[in-house]
Design a protein around this motif. Structure first.
Motif, PDB file in Angstrom:
ATOM      1  N   SER A  22      -3.458 -14.848  -6.872  1.00 45.79           N
ATOM      2  CA  SER A  22      -2.188 -14.167  -7.127  1.00 45.79           C
ATOM      3  C   SER A  22      -2.300 -13.115  -8.232  1.00 45.79           C
ATOM      4  N   SER A  25      -4.425  -7.791  -7.030  1.00 51.73           N
ATOM      5  CA  SER A  25      -3.555  -7.036  -6.133  1.00 51.73           C
ATOM      6  C   SER A  25      -4.320  -5.852  -5.556  1.00 51.73           C
ATOM      7  N   ARG A  27      -3.795  -2.126  -3.744  1.00 49.66           N
ATOM      8  CA  ARG A  27      -2.809  -1.060  -3.599  1.00 49.66           C
ATOM      9  C   ARG A  27      -2.995  -0.391  -2.239  1.00 49.66           C
ATOM     10  N   PRO A  32       1.761  -2.158  -4.168  1.00 47.57           N
ATOM     11  CA  PRO A  32       0.687  -3.136  -4.391  1.00 47.57           C
ATOM     12  C   PRO A  32       1.000  -4.462  -3.694  1.00 47.57           C
ATOM     13  N   SER A  34      -0.126  -8.449  -3.466  1.00 47.41           N
ATOM     14  CA  SER A  34      -0.838  -9.517  -4.145  1.00 47.41           C
ATOM     15  C   SER A  34      -1.627 -10.343  -3.141  1.00 47.41           C
TER      16      SER A  34
END
Length: 66
Positions: A22, A25, A27, A32, A34
């Motif tokens: 978590s 991330s 993009r 973004p 996760s």
């Protein structure tokens, strides 16, 4: 529901995997995403519905504690 040692270990391991993923991330364009969602999906496929829900509840409980 009787929990065996193996079940508890797998549930805790997947809660840890969700917490590690978590933080990362990716993009895509401007949004973004996760990798925690990927961890939840892997957990659901690997453990099944009851144990994966338990792993997510453990993750949320640890997050609530801080």
């Amino acid at each position: 529901m009787k929990l065996k040692t193996r079940t508890i270990t797998h549930t805790a391991l997947f809660a840890a995997i969700i917490s590690v993923l978590s933080v990362i991330s990716v993009r895509i364009g401007t949004v973004p995403i996760s990798l925690g969602l990927l961890g939840v999906f892997i957990c659901a496929v690997s453990l099944g519905p009851v144990r994966s829900a338990l792993a997510v509840v453990i993750y949320l409980f640890i997050g609530a504690i801080g």
